[in-house]
Scaffold this active site. Structure first.
Site, PDB file in Angstrom:
ATOM      1  N   ALA A  57      39.871  37.999 -34.743  1.00 46.15           N
ATOM      2  CA  ALA A  57      38.958  36.872 -34.974  1.00 46.15           C
ATOM      3  C   ALA A  57      37.587  37.033 -34.292  1.00 46.15           C
ATOM      4  O   ALA A  57      36.547  36.950 -34.967  1.00 46.15           O
ATOM      5  CB  ALA A  57      39.645  35.575 -34.562  1.00 46.15           C
ATOM      6  N   ASP A 246      43.771  32.824 -34.498  1.00 47.05           N
ATOM      7  CA  ASP A 246      42.698  32.941 -35.489  1.00 47.05           C
ATOM      8  C   ASP A 246      42.046  31.601 -35.771  1.00 47.05           C
ATOM      9  O   ASP A 246      40.881  31.529 -36.163  1.00 47.05           O
ATOM     10  CB  ASP A 246      43.225  33.547 -36.786  1.00 47.05           C
ATOM     11  CG  ASP A 246      43.523  35.023 -36.583  1.00 47.05           C
ATOM     12  OD1 ASP A 246      44.618  35.348 -36.100  1.00 47.05           O
ATOM     13  OD2 ASP A 246      42.620  35.834 -36.848  1.00 47.05           O
ATOM     14  N   LYS A 257      48.543  35.916 -36.334  1.00 46.50           N
ATOM     15  CA  LYS A 257      49.171  36.937 -37.186  1.00 46.50           C
ATOM     16  C   LYS A 257      50.585  36.563 -37.596  1.00 46.50           C
ATOM     17  O   LYS A 257      51.354  36.052 -36.785  1.00 46.50           O
ATOM     18  CB  LYS A 257      49.154  38.266 -36.416  1.00 46.50           C
ATOM     19  CG  LYS A 257      49.746  39.453 -37.108  1.00 46.50           C
ATOM     20  CD  LYS A 257      49.219  39.692 -38.503  1.00 46.50           C
ATOM     21  CE  LYS A 257      47.708  39.793 -38.563  1.00 46.50           C
ATOM     22  NZ  LYS A 257      47.190  39.667 -39.961  1.00 46.50           N
TER      23      LYS A 257
HETATM   24  O1  MRU Z   1      44.587  40.415 -39.593  1.00 44.20           O
HETATM   25  P1  MRU Z   1      44.038  40.675 -38.225  1.00 44.20           P
HETATM   26  O2  MRU Z   1      44.418  41.994 -37.669  1.00 44.20           O
HETATM   27  O3  MRU Z   1      42.545  40.415 -38.161  1.00 44.20           O
HETATM   28  O4  MRU Z   1      44.740  39.563 -37.330  1.00 44.20           O
HETATM   29  C1  MRU Z   1      44.397  39.487 -35.967  1.00 44.20           C
HETATM   30  C2  MRU Z   1      45.159  38.476 -35.220  1.00 44.20           C
HETATM   31  O5  MRU Z   1      45.966  37.747 -35.752  1.00 44.20           O
HETATM   32  C3  MRU Z   1      44.797  38.329 -33.777  1.00 44.20           C
HETATM   33  O6  MRU Z   1      45.913  37.968 -33.022  1.00 44.20           O
HETATM   34  C4  MRU Z   1      43.717  37.243 -33.637  1.00 44.20           C
HETATM   35  O7  MRU Z   1      42.665  37.476 -34.511  1.00 44.20           O
HETATM   36  C5  MRU Z   1      43.196  37.160 -32.265  1.00 44.20           C
HETATM   37  S1  MRU Z   1      42.187  38.519 -31.826  1.00 44.20           S
HETATM   38  C6  MRU Z   1      41.628  38.303 -30.253  1.00 44.20           C
END
Ligand code: MRU
Length: 367
Positions: A57, A246, A257
């Site tokens: 994110a 996110d 995720k």
């Molecule tokens: O699909 P992604 O790899 O962008 O998903 C990322 C996540 O779900 C992370 O846990 C979230 O963005 C936090 S990153 C500090």
């Protein structure tokens, strides 16, 4: 002695002003290959976000801010009336690359607001202000992650076992990460933790990215398949779960995720504290509860074919591939932000976080 460069020495997201390029570490190639991409075209920047070449994110927020600055730089206009429609169009285009992580629209809105608030200025001046804002968004991300690390460190002690899901580390931010920030900060202070990284099907952010960056920092790291978390918890190896987010709704429901909510349910069963770590830029107070968060659906091939030598699912089978899930606030022990740790009930404690954030992040909510 020449120190060997490891993955933590690379910038996740950067701006090359001279070349007019967004510079990213291509995360789809890790850990096998360290490949730097220099993206100049808006369609390439959009695609890099969509394909998860840059991901996480906070990192996609920073990438989009640099992307919008680069788009602005290319707009040929002498007046605000000529300039603004093209800027807005570029913003909407980048914003359409992924729907769930609120940092994307947060960063783009912030950029557009700077332009709007300075519309009386000349176009070259507005472009300069946009560059400054994008660089500031990145600098703030580093500051926020470090603060999250400080607060997170208060929740664990040297030698603890931590389970994490996906990658909410430096590779998902400008530095340190969110869920992994306490671990990296702890390393700076000579501490060590035993970290279990869920593999994170289907895109493998845990096994490919989290374990890679933790090992580069000398952390005692173990990878497990997603379905092994229960056994690891039952063995008594996990003192706390740290995950990123996110988009967090105003009631504390946290979208992260896919697979995160299952880990939270297990943690509750085994009596293990479950913490969500993220900057205030990931908290969306306009969304009252998790049900209202738009969850990105991705291509079936990520489940049926990707990473396998040959397709593993029968042709024609139905595939459900949501990229994220929502963990109910009832399962969350605390939300760790740069302004302190919000505890249940989250409606009140998150409001308090924002009060502190307007105060420059001083006086953490929880100590
Ligand atoms: O699909 P992604 O790899 O962008 O998903 C990322 C996540 O779900 C992370 O846990 C979230 O963005 C936090 S990153 C500090």
């Amino acid at each position: 002695m020449i120190e060997e460069k490891n993955i933590l020495n690379y910038e996740t997201v950067d701006l090359d002003e001279q070349e007019g390029a967004l510079v990213i570490l291509d995360q789809t190639k890790l850990p096998g290959e360290v490949k730097i991409l220099r993206l100049k075209e808006q369609k390439d920047i959009w695609q890099a976000i969509y394909l998860l070449q840059v991901r996480g994110a906070p990192a996609i927020g920073v990438a989009a801010a640099f992307g919008l600055y680069l788009a602005a730089k290319d707009i040929r206009a002498d007046t605000w009336e000529e300039f603004y429609p093209s800027l807005h169009k570029a913003k909407e285009y980048l914003n359409s690359s992924r729907p769930t992580a609120v940092n994307l629209s947060w960063a783009l809105n912030r950029m557009e607001k700077v332009a709007e608030e300075n519309k009386e200025k000349s176009i070259p001046e507005i472009k300069e202000l946009l560059q400054k804002e994008a660089l500031e968004i990145k600098a703030e991300d580093v500051w926020m992650c470090r603060k999250i690390g400080e607060y997170g460190l208060r929740l664990i002690k040297d030698g603890d076992g931590i389970l994490t899901h996906c990658n909410a580390g430096q590779l998902a931010t400008s530095k340190y990460g969110t869920a992994l920030a306490p671990i990296h900060l702890g390393r700076e202070r000579g501490m060590n933790f035993k970290v279990f990284c869920d593999e994170t099907r289907p895109l493998l952010q845990g096994i490919r990215l989290s374990s890679f960056e933790l090992m580069a920092d000398g952390v005692d790291t173990t990878v497990i398949c997603d379905n092994m978390a229960s056994q690891v918890m039952r063995n008594g190896w996990v003192d706390a779960v740290f995950v990123g987010c996110d988009r967090v709704a105003a009631n504390g429901d946290a979208c992260n995720k896919i697979g995160t909510s299952g880990v939270a349910i297990l943690a509750k069963y085994y009596g293990i504290p479950f913490y969500v770590l993220g900057p205030t830029s990931t908290i969306d107070m306009s969304i009252p509860r998790g049900e209202e968060i738009v969850i990105e659906q991705r291509l079936p091939e990520e489940v049926t074919e990707m990473w396998y030598q040959q397709r593993m699912a029968p042709q024609g089978v139905k595939v459900y591939n949501p990229a994220f899930d929502v963990t109910s606030h009832e399962l969350i022990s605390g939300i760790v932000t740069e302004c302190g740790i919000a505890r249940p009930p989250f409606r009140e404690s998150l409001r308090e976080v924002f009060r502190k954030s307007r105060n420059g992040g001083r006086d953490g909510v929880d100590g």
